[in-house]
Write a protein that holds these residues in place. Structure first.
Motif, mmCIF file in Angstrom:
data_model
loop_
_atom_site.group_PDB
_atom_site.id
_atom_site.type_symbol
_atom_site.label_atom_id
_atom_site.label_comp_id
_atom_site.label_asym_id
_atom_site.label_seq_id
_atom_site.Cartn_x
_atom_site.Cartn_y
_atom_site.Cartn_z
ATOM 1 N N MET A 1 0.828 -1.217 0.000
ATOM 2 C CA MET A 1 0.000 0.000 0.000
ATOM 3 C C MET A 1 0.858 1.261 0.000
ATOM 4 S SD MET A 1 -3.286 0.814 2.345
ATOM 5 C CE MET A 1 -4.157 2.394 2.244
ATOM 6 N N ASN A 2 2.095 1.162 0.500
ATOM 7 C CA ASN A 2 2.988 2.314 0.539
ATOM 8 C C ASN A 2 3.357 2.793 -0.858
ATOM 9 O OD1 ASN A 2 3.056 2.439 3.333
ATOM 10 N ND2 ASN A 2 4.723 0.957 3.477
ATOM 11 N N ASN A 3 3.277 1.903 -1.886
ATOM 12 C CA ASN A 3 3.652 2.259 -3.248
ATOM 13 C C ASN A 3 2.506 2.891 -4.033
ATOM 14 O OD1 ASN A 3 6.253 1.198 -2.845
ATOM 15 N ND2 ASN A 3 5.544 -0.866 -3.377
ATOM 16 N N LEU A 4 1.307 2.920 -3.461
ATOM 17 C CA LEU A 4 0.146 3.477 -4.148
ATOM 18 C C LEU A 4 0.203 4.996 -4.153
ATOM 19 C CD1 LEU A 4 -2.705 1.212 -2.695
ATOM 20 C CD2 LEU A 4 -1.676 1.072 -4.964
ATOM 21 N N PRO A 5 -0.369 5.646 -5.178
ATOM 22 C CA PRO A 5 -0.447 7.118 -5.180
ATOM 23 C C PRO A 5 -1.239 7.625 -3.971
ATOM 24 C CG PRO A 5 -1.000 6.216 -7.334
ATOM 25 C CD PRO A 5 -0.917 5.056 -6.386
ATOM 26 N N LEU A 6 -0.946 8.858 -3.558
ATOM 27 C CA LEU A 6 -1.577 9.424 -2.370
ATOM 28 C C LEU A 6 -3.091 9.513 -2.523
ATOM 29 C CD1 LEU A 6 -1.071 10.683 0.414
ATOM 30 C CD2 LEU A 6 -0.888 12.923 -0.703
ATOM 31 N N THR A 7 -3.567 9.880 -3.709
ATOM 32 C CA THR A 7 -5.018 9.991 -3.922
ATOM 33 C C THR A 7 -5.707 8.640 -3.771
ATOM 34 O OG1 THR A 7 -4.621 9.773 -6.313
ATOM 35 C CG2 THR A 7 -4.862 12.010 -5.429
ATOM 36 N N VAL A 8 -5.036 7.578 -4.228
ATOM 37 C CA VAL A 8 -5.607 6.233 -4.092
ATOM 38 C C VAL A 8 -5.669 5.831 -2.623
ATOM 39 C CG1 VAL A 8 -5.301 3.794 -4.676
ATOM 40 C CG2 VAL A 8 -4.807 5.556 -6.376
ATOM 41 N N LYS A 9 -4.598 6.151 -1.866
ATOM 42 C CA LYS A 9 -4.582 5.839 -0.429
ATOM 43 C C LYS A 9 -5.736 6.523 0.281
ATOM 44 C CE LYS A 9 0.449 5.267 0.056
ATOM 45 N NZ LYS A 9 1.657 5.807 0.725
ATOM 46 N N ARG A 10 -5.907 7.819 0.008
ATOM 47 C CA ARG A 10 -6.967 8.567 0.689
ATOM 48 C C ARG A 10 -8.345 8.043 0.279
ATOM 49 N NH1 ARG A 10 -3.466 8.812 3.260
ATOM 50 N NH2 ARG A 10 -2.019 10.524 3.671
#
Length: 373
Positions: A1-10
């Motif tokens: 999950m750390n490699n996902l874009p910030l918008t996807v994380k949020r």
């Protein structure tokens, strides 16, 4: 999950939040007894450990604390029932006092408006009939709620027993969710969660006891009728943060009005409640519960309202310990740390708009007079 874009994380976080609330709304009849049993089992855990440490068989070491809890709750129900019985016995006098207050209110309304006493009575009778009709429509719903309450109470001892009996399985399940390098943080979070829940719930039990005795005795000495009933009602409603105290004040005023034809007892009750609550909020409760986790007032009130809408009184009561546990979890995970900051009351010493250092996830200096979690 750390490699996902910030918008996807949020987006995943917000989706998870929506799903969590949805699960609570749909399955609150199943989930709330389990959460309540979880919190109570943590409170009973020291007694269980003590009995088991003295060579008491495991099953008996679990049953005895549950029986002690049942005896305590039975005593509370008996005390409350006895006070309500005294109130019912005074019903003829209460009816006369209410009639006097209604007449005084009617005379006052007549002096400041063009409505006559006859028009006022017609308005009251019309709305009373509508209220009775509404109550009749809600009778089936009330019966359903009462049956749900009996199921809730009946399941609690079973859940508590099983949680204490299978606690090692539950703990192993929690640790297996994380990699070994995260186990120290998980262990720390478990210990802190246990401490917070024990401090909070035991503190609430002590709070109910001393507020009932203190408020009831003061009102009794002053000469207020049904003083102990006012004390016990306010003490239990005060368990619901912010909202409960307001409702307790209203009920205290109504009980005082129905037992007296004068207004000075109402002012006295409000002043005594305010004094006892100030003593409780600023001196007694902070020393009993401590300040392990501080939740800001905004999310405390929102938690109470959302919990009440999802699961009624039990949701309002459990909202604060649930938020406290969530904050402990959020504070120890890098991806959710911002949610822990949002729930807490650690206000930064400077504005993040002008000081970039206060925009980061690390620890920041807080404003003077604000306790750290």
């Amino acid at each position: 999950m750390n490699n996902l874009p910030l918008t996807v994380k949020r987006s995943i976080e917000l989706l998870g939040l929506v799903l969590l609330v949805g699960i609570f709304v749909i399955g609150n009849d199943i989930i709330m007894p389990i959460i309540m049993a979880f919190f109570i089992s943590i409170v009973l855990l020291p007694v269980f450990r003590f009995l088991k440490g003295h060579k008491v068989p495991e099953a008996l070491a679990i049953v005895l604390p549950i029986l002690l809890l049942v005896i305590i709750l039975g005593g509370i129900v008996w005390f409350f029932s006895a006070q309500v019985g005294l109130l019912v016995a005074d019903f003829p006098q209460i009816k006369n006092n209410v009639a006097i207050h209604v007449k005084a209110l009617s005379d006052w309304v007549s002096t400041i408006s063009s409505y006559s006493t006859t028009e006022q009575m017609e308005f009251i009778n019309k709305n009373t009939n509508e209220l009775i009709s509404f109550a009749g429509k809600r009778a089936s719903g009330a019966a359903l709620t009462l049956s749900s309450l009996f199921v809730f109470v009946g399941l609690l001892p079973i859940y508590i027993y099983l949680m204490l009996f299978y606690k090692d399985i539950i703990l192993r399940f929690i640790f297996m969710w994380f990699t070994p390098d995260h186990h120290p943080k998980v262990k720390e979070a478990i210990y802190e969660t246990e401490t917070i829940i024990k401090s909070y719930l035991v503190g609430l039990l002590i709070q109910v006891t001393y507020m009932t005795v203190l408020l009831g005795l003061i009102l009794m000495v002053i000469g207020i009728k049904h003083a102990l009933l006012i004390g016990v009602i306010f003490a239990f409603l005060n368990l619901i943060p912010y909202v409960g105290a307001l409702i307790g004040n209203i009920i205290g005023v109504l009980l005082t009005l129905t037992s007296s034809t004068e207004l000075w007892p109402v002012v006295t009750v409000l002043c005594v409640i305010a004094g006892v609550q100030f003593l409780d909020n600023n001196i007694l409760m902070p020393r009993i519960v401590g300040s392990k986790v501080k939740i800001n007032a905004l999310f405390a009130i929102l938690g109470v309202i959302i919990g009440g809408n999802i699961a009624g009184v039990s949701g309002m009561f459990l909202s604060m310990p649930i938020i406290a546990v969530l904050k402990v979890i959020f504070d120890r995970t890098d991806i959710f740390k911002q949610w822990g900051v949002l729930l807490g009351d650690e206000r930064p010493q400077r504005s993040p708009m002008t000081f970039p250092a206060f925009r980061k996830k690390g620890k920041v200096t807080t404003r003077p007079g604000v306790d750290k979690a």
